[in-house]
Design an enzyme around this catalytic site. Structure first.
Site, mmCIF file in Angstrom:
data_model
loop_
_atom_site.group_PDB
_atom_site.id
_atom_site.type_symbol
_atom_site.label_atom_id
_atom_site.label_comp_id
_atom_site.label_asym_id
_atom_site.label_seq_id
_atom_site.Cartn_x
_atom_site.Cartn_y
_atom_site.Cartn_z
ATOM 1 N N HIS A 189 0.867 -1.176 0.000
ATOM 2 C CA HIS A 189 0.000 0.000 0.000
ATOM 3 C C HIS A 189 0.911 1.237 0.000
ATOM 4 O O HIS A 189 0.934 2.010 0.961
ATOM 5 C CB HIS A 189 -0.949 -0.035 1.196
ATOM 6 C CG HIS A 189 -2.161 0.850 1.070
ATOM 7 N ND1 HIS A 189 -3.454 0.391 1.204
ATOM 8 C CD2 HIS A 189 -2.282 2.178 0.819
ATOM 9 C CE1 HIS A 189 -4.307 1.394 1.050
ATOM 10 N NE2 HIS A 189 -3.618 2.500 0.821
ATOM 11 N N GLU A 192 -4.282 -0.282 -5.461
ATOM 12 C CA GLU A 192 -4.423 0.857 -6.369
ATOM 13 C C GLU A 192 -3.161 1.187 -7.160
ATOM 14 O O GLU A 192 -2.577 2.267 -6.999
ATOM 15 C CB GLU A 192 -4.884 2.092 -5.585
ATOM 16 C CG GLU A 192 -6.190 1.891 -4.851
ATOM 17 C CD GLU A 192 -6.703 3.183 -4.208
ATOM 18 O OE1 GLU A 192 -5.943 4.162 -4.126
ATOM 19 O OE2 GLU A 192 -7.871 3.208 -3.818
HETATM 20 C C1 GBH Z 1 -7.521 5.418 -1.362
HETATM 21 O O1 GBH Z 1 -7.114 6.055 -2.501
HETATM 22 C C2 GBH Z 1 -6.324 4.872 -0.661
HETATM 23 O O2 GBH Z 1 -6.200 3.482 -0.883
HETATM 24 C C3 GBH Z 1 -6.296 5.179 0.801
HETATM 25 O O3 GBH Z 1 -5.023 4.924 1.299
HETATM 26 C C4 GBH Z 1 -6.749 6.584 1.042
HETATM 27 O O4 GBH Z 1 -6.620 6.965 2.379
HETATM 28 C C5 GBH Z 1 -8.188 6.684 0.631
HETATM 29 O O5 GBH Z 1 -8.371 6.239 -0.659
HETATM 30 C C6 GBH Z 1 -8.773 8.066 0.733
HETATM 31 O O6 GBH Z 1 -8.156 8.952 -0.143
HETATM 32 O O7 GBH Z 1 -9.924 14.229 -7.232
HETATM 33 O O8 GBH Z 1 -12.317 13.997 -7.678
HETATM 34 O O9 GBH Z 1 -10.684 13.270 -9.303
HETATM 35 C C7 GBH Z 1 -8.085 6.842 -3.122
HETATM 36 C C8 GBH Z 1 -7.803 7.014 -4.579
HETATM 37 C C9 GBH Z 1 -7.862 8.309 -6.462
HETATM 38 C C10 GBH Z 1 -9.750 8.383 -5.020
HETATM 39 C C11 GBH Z 1 -8.232 9.607 -7.045
HETATM 40 C C12 GBH Z 1 -10.173 9.677 -5.631
HETATM 41 C C13 GBH Z 1 -9.781 11.166 -7.501
HETATM 42 C C14 GBH Z 1 -11.024 11.877 -7.150
HETATM 43 N N1 GBH Z 1 -8.318 8.224 -5.102
HETATM 44 N N2 GBH Z 1 -9.659 9.840 -6.948
HETATM 45 S S1 GBH Z 1 -10.984 13.453 -7.904
#
Ligand code: GBH
Length: 467
Positions: free
Chosen positions: A127, A172
């Protein structure tokens, strides 16, 4: 409405898996203890301007020292499974060389503590905390990192697989590759598109190598898989340009992982887009066979969905480098404290679509949750009705997807407790348990109590469809 959502949730089968999730760097702290060496996040946090307030995971939730107390907390929530990640730089300092028994011993104790309380451990091997020395040697854009990852995975598997039955290789890979090596918004903070695409391939290769070796070494049945973050990608309008933009977003966001994992090939349209940008995926003979090694479960992390436009604000369809514009545009929906739109219907659409296009692959929601600007009372209690509503609508969306044919077998709330939210530091709170970072006191929020009651109700309702 809440009543409809409650009915949907009650339709989930009695043996649906319910859990809470965390990750190592976000909660453990104790970054210098028992032989742990720095990861790319320890380094990145010290680059001025990269993390909110210059914060870092040195202490975080101090989970490394409070593990038994935290397991007792998990037990109180009534979940049956806990998903946590193992820190590579604890188990194999510097990313090479022999196992560090003192570091591995922490996870050995954690697993025993969970099992003693009747909670299933679910291990994520990676992670985001790559040992810094492997980054110095080139990081994920370099092929050797895939082999290093498989070696490390086997160190953990050899120690814990007598008791841990469910394993996720990577959390991810999109975030690692795109945010870490292209956008520079996460560690290691590099910005090169070609490197990011090489990272995609080597992450997938590392997943495949580890999967093959774990499968071969398993003495009792284990469930192996990978976790992808995905949302639904809709065109902002019906125009050809917007539909192309949605296709590209889905290509780089989902299909570039799913197709090789499931079908042993990269999607043709994505490969063509990449070639137009002068980028080739560094595939060697046999790689795709390795990457498509059978898995038992697909982990899905869902937070939001997006609508895409193929033109920028000025109406241009290409950016300054001649790259086609793929721009996320807001739909005007309510947002969380992250600014992410709340789109439960996009969750249902995603799961139904995955079930159709990648049949025969059971799914588990390995993360779903929301940050809100919690206000704690004098006793540190948070009445987080906004978070409860988010959970209710999104668990309802999962149940709706099941009714529409998606094979979803479990759900994990992100997160067990407030923690280090990467570039956002401690400013954003995703926990169902409040953490006071001064005292390290944990107090379950209203959402934790709601989650516990919902799980109990779902278990006794005995939904119609068995798993
Ligand atoms: C996860 O990633 C992680 O696995 C975790 O560690 C983390 O704490 C949790 O989510 C919360 O963030 O900016 O509107 O385009 C989240 C992956 C990828 C989710 C990008 C939101 C973009 C939203 N993120 N995505 S936006």
């Amino acid at each position: 409405t809440a009543a409809v959502e409650a009915d949907l949730i009650a339709s989930l089968p009695a043996n649906f898996r319910w859990g809470v999730a965390t990750s190592a760097y976000q909660i453990e702290g104790a970054v210098d203890e028992d032989g742990r060496t720095p990861s790319i996040w320890d380094t990145y946090c010290r680059v001025p301007g990269m993390v909110h307030n210059g914060e870092n995971g040195d202490i975080a939730c101090d989970h490394y020292h409070r593990m038994p107390e935290d397991v007792a907390l998990i037990k109180e929530l009534g979940v049956d499974t806990y998903r946590f990640s193992v820190a590579w730089p604890r188990v194999q300092p510097r990313g090479t060389g022999p196992v560090n028994e003192a570091g591995l011993a922490f996870y050995d104790r954690l697993v025993d503590e969970l099992l003693a309380k009747g909670i299933d451990p679910w291990v994520t091997l990676y992670h985001w905390d790559l040992p810094q020395e492997l980054e110095d040697a080139g990081g994920w854009p370099v092929r050797d990192t895939a082999y290093r990852f498989a070696d490390y995975a086997m160190m953990v598997f050899d120690k814990l697989s007598d008791r841990v039955k469910i394993w996720t290789t990577l959390n991810e890979p999109w975030c690692t590759a795109m945010l870490g090596y292209y956008e520079g918004r996460q560690a290691p903070g590099r910005r090169n598109f070609g490197d990011a695409i090489a990272a995609v391939h080597h992450l997938l290769l590392g997943h495949g190598l580890a999967t093959q070796r774990m499968r071969e070494a398993a003495r009792t049945p284990v469930e192996l898989g990978i976790t992808l973050n995905m949302g639904s990608s809709y065109p902002a309008t019906d125009s050809a340009a917007d539909r192309e933009a949605a296709r590209r977003a889905d290509g780089l966001g989902a299909r570039i992982y799913l197709d090789p994992l499931r079908y042993g090939r990269y999607p043709k349209d994505v490969v063509a887009d990449l070639l137009q940008r002068g980028v080739e995926i560094p595939i060697k003979d046999g790689d795709l066979e390795t990457i498509s090694a059978p898995i038992d479960v697909l982990g899905v992390n869902y937070y939001s969905s997006h609508r895409y436009s193929g033109v920028d604000e000025d109406g241009n369809s290409r950016d300054a480098d001649g790259v086609p514009v793929t721009r996320a545009v807001l739909a005007g929906l309510p947002v969380t404290d992250m600014g992410w739109e709340i789109v439960p219907a996009g969750f249902t659409d995603l799961l139904v679509r995955l079930g159709r296009e990648y049949p025969g692959l059971p799914m588990v929601i390995t993360e779903n949750g929301s940050a809100f600007a919690d206000e704690a009372d004098a006793d540190d209690y948070v009445q987080d009705d906004d978070r409860v509503a988010y959970f209710q609508s999104h668990i309802g969306a999962v149940a709706a997807a099941r009714q529409a044919g998606a094979d979803v077998r479990g759900y994990f709330a992100w997160s067990l407790m407030d923690n280090f939210e990467w570039s956002y530091g401690y400013a954003k709170r995703f926990g169902i348990v409040r953490v006071d970072y001064e005292t390290q006191q944990r107090v379950p929020k209203a959402s934790a109590l709601w989650y516990r009651d919902t799980i109990n109700a779902a278990r006794s309702a005995r939904g119609s469809a068995p798993l």
